[in-house]
Scaffold this motif. Structure first.
Motif, PDB file in Angstrom:
ATOM      1  N   ASP A  14     101.188  49.302  -3.937  1.00  0.00           N
ATOM      2  CA  ASP A  14      99.304  49.546  -4.952  1.00  0.00           C
ATOM      3  C   ASP A  14      98.706  48.693  -3.462  1.00  0.00           C
ATOM      4  OD1 ASP A  14      97.222  50.325  -7.205  1.00  0.00           O
ATOM      5  OD2 ASP A  14      96.685  48.370  -6.528  1.00  0.00           O
ATOM      6  N   GLU A  15      99.070  47.390  -2.990  1.00  0.00           N
ATOM      7  CA  GLU A  15      98.628  46.967  -2.026  1.00  0.00           C
ATOM      8  C   GLU A  15      98.215  48.338  -1.179  1.00  0.00           C
ATOM      9  OE1 GLU A  15     100.088  42.510  -1.710  1.00  0.00           O
ATOM     10  OE2 GLU A  15     101.626  44.344  -0.489  1.00  0.00           O
ATOM     11  N   GLU A  16      99.695  49.414  -0.569  1.00  0.00           N
ATOM     12  CA  GLU A  16      99.296  50.018   0.499  1.00  0.00           C
ATOM     13  C   GLU A  16      98.251  50.988   0.426  1.00  0.00           C
ATOM     14  OE1 GLU A  16     103.501  51.848   0.554  1.00  0.00           O
ATOM     15  OE2 GLU A  16     104.187  50.153   1.333  1.00  0.00           O
ATOM     16  N   LYS A  17      97.861  51.296  -0.593  1.00  0.00           N
ATOM     17  CA  LYS A  17      96.752  51.804  -0.802  1.00  0.00           C
ATOM     18  C   LYS A  17      95.745  51.786  -0.214  1.00  0.00           C
ATOM     19  CE  LYS A  17      99.097  53.719  -5.316  1.00  0.00           C
ATOM     20  NZ  LYS A  17      99.114  54.047  -6.839  1.00  0.00           N
ATOM     21  N   PHE A  18      95.168  50.175  -0.015  1.00  0.00           N
ATOM     22  CA  PHE A  18      93.671  50.135   0.240  1.00  0.00           C
ATOM     23  C   PHE A  18      93.598  49.083   1.493  1.00  0.00           C
ATOM     24  CE2 PHE A  18      94.526  47.035  -2.529  1.00  0.00           C
ATOM     25  CZ  PHE A  18      93.652  45.872  -3.261  1.00  0.00           C
ATOM     26  N   MET A  19      94.954  48.402   1.318  1.00  0.00           N
ATOM     27  CA  MET A  19      94.899  46.638   2.245  1.00  0.00           C
ATOM     28  C   MET A  19      95.889  46.910   3.018  1.00  0.00           C
ATOM     29  SD  MET A  19      96.463  43.418   0.932  1.00  0.00           S
ATOM     30  CE  MET A  19      95.611  43.951  -0.922  1.00  0.00           C
ATOM     31  N   ALA A  54      93.360  35.711   1.729  1.00  0.00           N
ATOM     32  CA  ALA A  54      92.345  36.428   3.265  1.00  0.00           C
ATOM     33  C   ALA A  54      92.837  37.687   3.041  1.00  0.00           C
ATOM     34  CB  ALA A  54      91.481  35.870   3.987  1.00  0.00           C
ATOM     35  N   LEU A  55      92.049  38.895   3.026  1.00  0.00           N
ATOM     36  CA  LEU A  55      92.814  40.699   2.984  1.00  0.00           C
ATOM     37  C   LEU A  55      91.703  40.928   3.952  1.00  0.00           C
ATOM     38  CD1 LEU A  55      93.395  40.628  -0.620  1.00  0.00           C
ATOM     39  CD2 LEU A  55      95.440  39.617   0.789  1.00  0.00           C
ATOM     40  N   ALA A  92      98.285  33.409   9.645  1.00  0.00           N
ATOM     41  CA  ALA A  92      97.844  31.945   9.503  1.00  0.00           C
ATOM     42  C   ALA A  92      96.356  32.580   8.597  1.00  0.00           C
ATOM     43  CB  ALA A  92      97.038  31.483  10.267  1.00  0.00           C
ATOM     44  N   PHE A  93      95.939  31.898   7.466  1.00  0.00           N
ATOM     45  CA  PHE A  93      95.261  31.906   7.542  1.00  0.00           C
ATOM     46  C   PHE A  93      93.925  31.940   8.216  1.00  0.00           C
ATOM     47  CE2 PHE A  93      91.634  30.418   4.093  1.00  0.00           C
ATOM     48  CZ  PHE A  93      91.289  31.110   3.449  1.00  0.00           C
ATOM     49  N   PRO A  94      92.596  31.705   8.072  1.00  0.00           N
ATOM     50  CA  PRO A  94      91.899  32.074   9.135  1.00  0.00           C
ATOM     51  C   PRO A  94      90.630  30.784   9.266  1.00  0.00           C
ATOM     52  CG  PRO A  94      90.749  33.427   7.363  1.00  0.00           C
ATOM     53  CD  PRO A  94      92.036  32.790   7.235  1.00  0.00           C
ATOM     54  N   ALA A  95      91.117  29.541   8.780  1.00  0.00           N
ATOM     55  CA  ALA A  95      90.491  28.502   8.772  1.00  0.00           C
ATOM     56  C   ALA A  95      91.694  27.033   7.826  1.00  0.00           C
ATOM     57  CB  ALA A  95      89.472  27.867   7.418  1.00  0.00           C
ATOM     58  N   GLN A  99      97.972  45.244   5.188  1.00  0.00           N
ATOM     59  CA  GLN A  99      99.570  45.077   4.982  1.00  0.00           C
ATOM     60  C   GLN A  99      99.824  43.214   5.904  1.00  0.00           C
ATOM     61  OE1 GLN A  99     101.565  47.644   2.944  1.00  0.00           O
ATOM     62  NE2 GLN A  99     101.674  46.303   1.043  1.00  0.00           N
ATOM     63  N   THR A 100      99.684  44.018   7.143  1.00  0.00           N
ATOM     64  CA  THR A 100      99.756  43.675   8.249  1.00  0.00           C
ATOM     65  C   THR A 100      99.224  42.067   8.119  1.00  0.00           C
ATOM     66  OG1 THR A 100      98.483  44.558   9.875  1.00  0.00           O
ATOM     67  CG2 THR A 100     100.533  45.937   9.497  1.00  0.00           C
ATOM     68  N   ARG A 101      97.906  42.010   7.745  1.00  0.00           N
ATOM     69  CA  ARG A 101      97.003  41.408   8.370  1.00  0.00           C
ATOM     70  C   ARG A 101      96.693  40.187   6.700  1.00  0.00           C
ATOM     71  NH1 ARG A 101      91.211  43.300  10.700  1.00  0.00           N
ATOM     72  NH2 ARG A 101      91.506  40.650  10.280  1.00  0.00           N
ATOM     73  N   ILE A 102      97.951  39.873   5.419  1.00  0.00           N
ATOM     74  CA  ILE A 102      97.352  39.290   4.475  1.00  0.00           C
ATOM     75  C   ILE A 102      97.479  38.251   5.020  1.00  0.00           C
ATOM     76  CG2 ILE A 102      98.742  38.725   2.439  1.00  0.00           C
ATOM     77  CD1 ILE A 102      99.158  41.962   2.293  1.00  0.00           C
ATOM     78  N   ALA A 103      96.977  37.023   4.497  1.00  0.00           N
ATOM     79  CA  ALA A 103      97.020  35.477   5.153  1.00  0.00           C
ATOM     80  C   ALA A 103      96.972  34.966   4.078  1.00  0.00           C
ATOM     81  CB  ALA A 103      96.141  35.416   6.050  1.00  0.00           C
ATOM     82  N   PRO A 104      97.717  34.214   3.495  1.00  0.00           N
ATOM     83  CA  PRO A 104      98.277  33.343   1.980  1.00  0.00           C
ATOM     84  C   PRO A 104      97.805  31.736   2.855  1.00  0.00           C
ATOM     85  CG  PRO A 104     100.017  33.557   2.929  1.00  0.00           C
ATOM     86  CD  PRO A 104      99.008  34.866   3.726  1.00  0.00           C
ATOM     87  N   ALA A 105      97.903  30.755   1.918  1.00  0.00           N
ATOM     88  CA  ALA A 105      97.581  30.282   2.221  1.00  0.00           C
ATOM     89  C   ALA A 105      97.641  28.878   0.292  1.00  0.00           C
ATOM     90  CB  ALA A 105      96.704  29.250   2.387  1.00  0.00           C
ATOM     91  N   GLY A 106      98.461  27.923   0.454  1.00  0.00           N
ATOM     92  CA  GLY A 106      98.225  27.236  -0.494  1.00  0.00           C
ATOM     93  C   GLY A 106      97.112  25.940  -0.207  1.00  0.00           C
TER      94      GLY A 106
END
Length: 201
Positions: free
Chosen positions: A82-87, A7-8, A158-161, A89-96
């Protein structure tokens, strides 16, 4: 083949529209060039409940953990710059993800839209998983293209679900089992063509 999701969200000084446009025009092609994805999908949220994010991306690879580990090296440096340009980054929420395809078929309606039901457990233990599968099957018996992802957060954010149920088109939640809390969003799904992935080269 294994899968992850992430989630981004846009930087605080930007907007959802600008974030999603930059993602498609610049960041997605960059990721496709540097990671050995077998499939790569962006679900750009358009409306529904406020889940605090703009896009939920899906990544498949022969070894998704090995692909994710590339973020620790030079590939990660390129992507983070590249993420710094638009995202944010403190809220990147990855999950397997543990993926369950409940009814094979096209993942969107004819307009390229799909619904994501973000599922959270309201009971202790693992009993909610069967409730989520049963809930997903109630959609799968009605139409093709339904899948359910059980998510295990990888990062400090955490991923939001606990799970995501994907349903083609714009779907309503219907009767929700007591063991589940659900937020509904609609999304425009865009998949990178297979020939543009380095795994196909």
């Amino acid at each position: 083949m294994s899968k992850s999701i992430c989630a981004l969200v846009h930087r605080p000084d930007s907007t959802r529209a600008a974030f999603q446009a930059y993602y498609e025009e610049h960041h997605a092609p960059l990721g496709a060039r540097h990671f050995p994805f077998t499939r790569y999908v962006r679900n750009h949220l358009t409306d529904g409940d406020d889940v605090g994010y703009d896009t939920i991306s899906e990544f498949w690879a022969d070894d998704i953990a090995a692909a994710a580990a590339l973020m620790s090296g030079p590939v990660g440096d390129i992507l983070r710059a590249d993420e710094e340009k638009f995202m944010d980054q403190t809220r990147i929420a990855p999950a397997g993800v543990e993926e369950h395809v409940l009814s094979p078929g096209a993942p969107t309606g004819p307009d390229g839209m799909r619904t994501a039901f973000l599922i959270a457990s309201t009971v202790p233990g693992e009993g909610w998983r069967e409730a989520a599968l049963s809930y997903g099957r109630s959609f799968a018996t009605q139409q093709p293209g339904v899948s359910l992802d059980f998510a295990q957060s990888w990062g400090t954010t955490a991923f939001p679900a606990n799970a995501v149920l994907w349903v083609p088109g714009k779907a309503e939640p219907g009767a929700i089992p007591e063991a589940l809390a659900i937020r509904r969003v609609t999304a425009r799904r865009i998949e990178t063509p297979a020939e543009q992935l380095i795994s196909a080269v």
